[in-house]
Structures are given as C-alpha cells and as structure tokens.
Motif scaffolding. Structure first.
Motif, PDB file in Angstrom:
ATOM      1  N   UNK A 189     -23.121 -16.804 -37.942  1.00  0.00           N
ATOM      2  CA  UNK A 189     -23.460 -15.387 -37.789  1.00  0.00           C
ATOM      3  C   UNK A 189     -24.091 -14.850 -39.065  1.00  0.00           C
ATOM      4  N   UNK A 190     -23.514 -15.202 -40.204  1.00  0.00           N
ATOM      5  CA  UNK A 190     -24.062 -14.728 -41.473  1.00  0.00           C
ATOM      6  C   UNK A 190     -25.412 -15.363 -41.768  1.00  0.00           C
ATOM      7  N   UNK A 191     -25.563 -16.634 -41.393  1.00  0.00           N
ATOM      8  CA  UNK A 191     -26.844 -17.303 -41.604  1.00  0.00           C
ATOM      9  C   UNK A 191     -27.953 -16.610 -40.815  1.00  0.00           C
ATOM     10  N   UNK A 192     -27.612 -16.109 -39.638  1.00  0.00           N
ATOM     11  CA  UNK A 192     -28.597 -15.416 -38.801  1.00  0.00           C
ATOM     12  C   UNK A 192     -28.742 -13.939 -39.162  1.00  0.00           C
ATOM     13  N   UNK A 193     -27.906 -13.453 -40.071  1.00  0.00           N
ATOM     14  CA  UNK A 193     -28.005 -12.054 -40.473  1.00  0.00           C
ATOM     15  C   UNK A 193     -27.595 -11.093 -39.371  1.00  0.00           C
ATOM     16  N   UNK A 194     -26.582 -11.476 -38.594  1.00  0.00           N
ATOM     17  CA  UNK A 194     -26.135 -10.673 -37.457  1.00  0.00           C
ATOM     18  C   UNK A 194     -24.738 -10.141 -37.743  1.00  0.00           C
ATOM     19  N   UNK A 195     -24.515  -8.873 -37.481  1.00  0.00           N
ATOM     20  CA  UNK A 195     -23.183  -8.297 -37.680  1.00  0.00           C
ATOM     21  C   UNK A 195     -22.278  -8.674 -36.513  1.00  0.00           C
ATOM     22  N   UNK A 196     -20.973  -8.493 -36.705  1.00  0.00           N
ATOM     23  CA  UNK A 196     -20.024  -8.765 -35.618  1.00  0.00           C
ATOM     24  C   UNK A 196     -20.315  -7.877 -34.415  1.00  0.00           C
ATOM     25  N   UNK A 197     -20.678  -6.619 -34.678  1.00  0.00           N
ATOM     26  CA  UNK A 197     -20.976  -5.696 -33.576  1.00  0.00           C
ATOM     27  C   UNK A 197     -22.220  -6.136 -32.824  1.00  0.00           C
ATOM     28  N   UNK A 198     -23.267  -6.497 -33.552  1.00  0.00           N
ATOM     29  CA  UNK A 198     -24.502  -6.939 -32.891  1.00  0.00           C
ATOM     30  C   UNK A 198     -24.258  -8.176 -32.041  1.00  0.00           C
ATOM     31  N   UNK A 199     -23.507  -9.128 -32.580  1.00  0.00           N
ATOM     32  CA  UNK A 199     -23.221 -10.350 -31.829  1.00  0.00           C
ATOM     33  C   UNK A 199     -22.395 -10.031 -30.586  1.00  0.00           C
ATOM     34  N   UNK A 200     -21.441  -9.127 -30.727  1.00  0.00           N
ATOM     35  CA  UNK A 200     -20.603  -8.749 -29.590  1.00  0.00           C
ATOM     36  C   UNK A 200     -21.449  -8.107 -28.484  1.00  0.00           C
ATOM     37  N   UNK A 201     -22.360  -7.234 -28.867  1.00  0.00           N
ATOM     38  CA  UNK A 201     -23.213  -6.573 -27.875  1.00  0.00           C
ATOM     39  C   UNK A 201     -24.102  -7.578 -27.158  1.00  0.00           C
ATOM     40  N   UNK A 202     -24.629  -8.542 -27.894  1.00  0.00           N
ATOM     41  CA  UNK A 202     -25.493  -9.552 -27.276  1.00  0.00           C
ATOM     42  C   UNK A 202     -24.711 -10.435 -26.308  1.00  0.00           C
ATOM     43  N   UNK A 203     -23.477 -10.749 -26.673  1.00  0.00           N
ATOM     44  CA  UNK A 203     -22.690 -11.715 -25.897  1.00  0.00           C
ATOM     45  C   UNK A 203     -21.784 -11.054 -24.861  1.00  0.00           C
ATOM     46  N   UNK A 204     -21.840  -9.732 -24.753  1.00  0.00           N
ATOM     47  CA  UNK A 204     -20.985  -9.055 -23.787  1.00  0.00           C
ATOM     48  C   UNK A 204     -19.521  -9.090 -24.167  1.00  0.00           C
ATOM     49  N   UNK A 205     -19.239  -8.987 -25.471  1.00  0.00           N
ATOM     50  CA  UNK A 205     -17.866  -9.024 -25.955  1.00  0.00           C
ATOM     51  C   UNK A 205     -17.616  -7.760 -26.771  1.00  0.00           C
ATOM     52  N   UNK A 206     -16.647  -7.822 -27.660  1.00  0.00           N
ATOM     53  CA  UNK A 206     -16.354  -6.681 -28.530  1.00  0.00           C
ATOM     54  C   UNK A 206     -16.307  -7.161 -29.977  1.00  0.00           C
ATOM     55  N   UNK A 207     -16.604  -6.271 -30.902  1.00  0.00           N
ATOM     56  CA  UNK A 207     -16.545  -6.620 -32.319  1.00  0.00           C
ATOM     57  C   UNK A 207     -15.125  -7.031 -32.700  1.00  0.00           C
ATOM     58  N   UNK A 208     -14.143  -6.411 -32.059  1.00  0.00           N
ATOM     59  CA  UNK A 208     -12.744  -6.750 -32.348  1.00  0.00           C
ATOM     60  C   UNK A 208     -12.462  -8.208 -31.976  1.00  0.00           C
ATOM     61  N   UNK A 209     -12.973  -8.624 -30.794  1.00  0.00           N
ATOM     62  CA  UNK A 209     -12.742 -10.003 -30.355  1.00  0.00           C
ATOM     63  C   UNK A 209     -13.450 -10.989 -31.285  1.00  0.00           C
ATOM     64  N   UNK A 210     -14.685 -10.673 -31.676  1.00  0.00           N
ATOM     65  CA  UNK A 210     -15.423 -11.552 -32.596  1.00  0.00           C
ATOM     66  C   UNK A 210     -14.666 -11.663 -33.918  1.00  0.00           C
ATOM     67  N   UNK A 211     -14.136 -10.543 -34.400  1.00  0.00           N
ATOM     68  CA  UNK A 211     -13.364 -10.555 -35.641  1.00  0.00           C
ATOM     69  C   UNK A 211     -12.118 -11.424 -35.495  1.00  0.00           C
TER      70      UNK A 211
END
Length: 276
Positions: free
Chosen positions: A28-50
């Motif tokens: 995620x850090x290599x791609x420069x994507x925040x937890x929130x952005x990744x969660x939105x793309x994947x249909x999840x939540x930032x809390x779950x990604x964390x």
C-alpha cells in the motif's frame, strides 16, 4: 539462428512468515495509497484495512485477492500474500516445458520469427533470454562465446564491456534507461537474483561524455533509440515490450517479448538486405 527455448528463472516469493499485515502495508505504501483510499476501492473500510495491517483481523481469501488487484500486486506476490494470510496459492507456476504450455510457446515463437529480419526476443523476470530470432543473432555477431553460453542474459549481453556496450553509440542514455527499468523491477519483486544482476551491471565501466561510444548520436526520435554499430553501419532502433493481459499463471505473468523496431528507413533497408 533458430529460436531456442531455455528454462525460465524462478523468482522467490516474498517471505510469508511475517504475516499478511506488514506485506499489505508495504504494498500500500509502495503504491502511495492511504488505508481509506484502498478501502474505498476494495469495498471495505479503513478500520478493517487497519486491523489487517496490524494483525488484529484476518481477511478472507477473496478480500486478499481484491486488495492485491487494487494495489496492482504482481501475480507471484499475490500468492505470497495468500500464504501469509494462511491460504493456499491461487495462481499456479507451470514450467515452460510442460505440455500445457505448447500453444503458448509456439505462439510466441511464431511472433518473434514473423518479426524477422528485425530483432525480437523473449525474456523472463530476471532478463534471461528464453528465445530469440535471427535479428538478435545478427546483432550479437562477434560477441565472445563466454557471454553467449546459457543462460544468456539480456542485461549482461547489452551492458558488458565485451558485449554490445562498445558498439552502442548512445551507451550512457541507453544504460540509464535499462538501469531505471531494473530498479522498477527490483521494487516489485524484491529478488536477490535481480539485485545481484543489478549490482553486476551497474559496476561495468561507463564512457565519459565525449568518448567515442558517445559520439555521432542521431537526433531525438519519437522514443529513446538504441543506436548500435554493426559491420560499419549504425543501426537505430526503438524498443517495445509486450506482456500478457491478466495472466493467471506466475510463469506467464513474468514473460516479456521485446521487439526492436527500426527507427529509420536506412536501418530497415540494411536488415532487409542482410536477410536476402
């Protein structure tokens, strides 16, 4: 020179014993994507990604694959993420000499042979040459047998001081392009073999500006040209690299077909005359 297939090198996957959390965070850090952005793309939540990244939650197999897809993780490394999460690898790694690969090998062989008299070759993830056509054989005329012994390596053949390097008129620029390409691959694959190759080729001598290997470089083309001498002629090419869309096998994902397109009419005419 007939097309000759050799075995593909196998890159090790990332270690899985550290768990999926650190691996996912690194991608995620290599791609420069925040937890929130990744969660939105994947249909999840930032809390779950964390929670996944800290080891407090174990993602489902489907979620691992979905996160890997949205982070554009290479196929081999997707298997590593699955293993780290406690699942079996999803993507097979089929040897090139397996009968199930016959159609693939034959198709790629027809491609590079059909490209003659222009040069074309097939490489794996560590730039080992798996197959090449007669156009490549023409460029390699005069290269010492020691560099042509299997496994041939495209980076070594190009940049070694006894390989093509002394004949490349714009060696500094072309070398910079190849080193940058290797740097990107190392960031993706974290391979000891790639790192060792990188350290080897970056240690080769580089001509200073104004030295013979850097003179008479033609004007800029629509892409950076490879300008190489052959039998008293300067041949100018632009490189194109093709890979497979949405590969479902690790071996296939790491194959690349490189074609050298003549960048001017004189280069095309010379290669056509040598083929007759």
């Amino acid at each position: 020179m007939a097309t000759v297939w050799t075995g593909a090198s196998r890159l090790p996957a990332a270690p899985a014993d550290q768990g999926i959390g650190p691996l996912l965070r690194a991608w995620r850090q290599r791609r420069g994507v925040s937890q929130l952005d990744l969660a939105l793309r994947a249909g999840s939540s930032a809390r779950h990604i964390s929670f996944v990244e800290t080891g407090r939650s174990r993602p489902s197999e489907e979620m691992v694959l979905r996160l890997a897809e949205h982070l554009d993780v290479p196929v081999r490394e997707r298997n590593a993420l699955l293993l780290a999460a406690g699942y079996a690898p999803h993507y097979p790694e089929t040897p090139l000499d397996d009968p199930s690969m016959d159609a693939l090998r034959q198709g790629m062989e027809r491609l590079i042979q059909g490209y003659e008299p222009y040069p074309a070759l097939i490489v794996d993830a560590t730039y080992d040459v798996l197959a090449a056509n007669r156009g490549i054989a023409l460029l390699l005329e005069g290269v010492p047998a020691s560099l042509l012994a299997p496994p041939l390596n495209a980076m070594r053949l190009t940049l070694h001081p006894e390989g093509l390097a002394p004949r490349i008129r714009n060696l500094r620029a072309w070398r910079g392009h190849l080193i940058e390409q290797m740097t990107r691959q190392i960031a993706l694959h974290r391979s000891d073999a790639l790192r060792e190759l990188y350290e080897e080729v970056t240690a080769y001598p580089v001509p200073e500006p104004g030295e013979p290997a850097e003179t008479d470089v033609p004007p800029a083309y629509f892409a950076l040209p490879l300008c190489v001498e052959h039998d008293g002629h300067v041949l100018n090419f632009v490189s194109s690299i093709s890979t497979f869309n949405t590969p479902m096998d690790v071996t296939v994902a790491e194959l690349a077909i490189e074609t050298l397109l003549p960048a001017d009419p004189a280069t095309a005419k010379y290669l056509q005359s040598r083929a007759n």
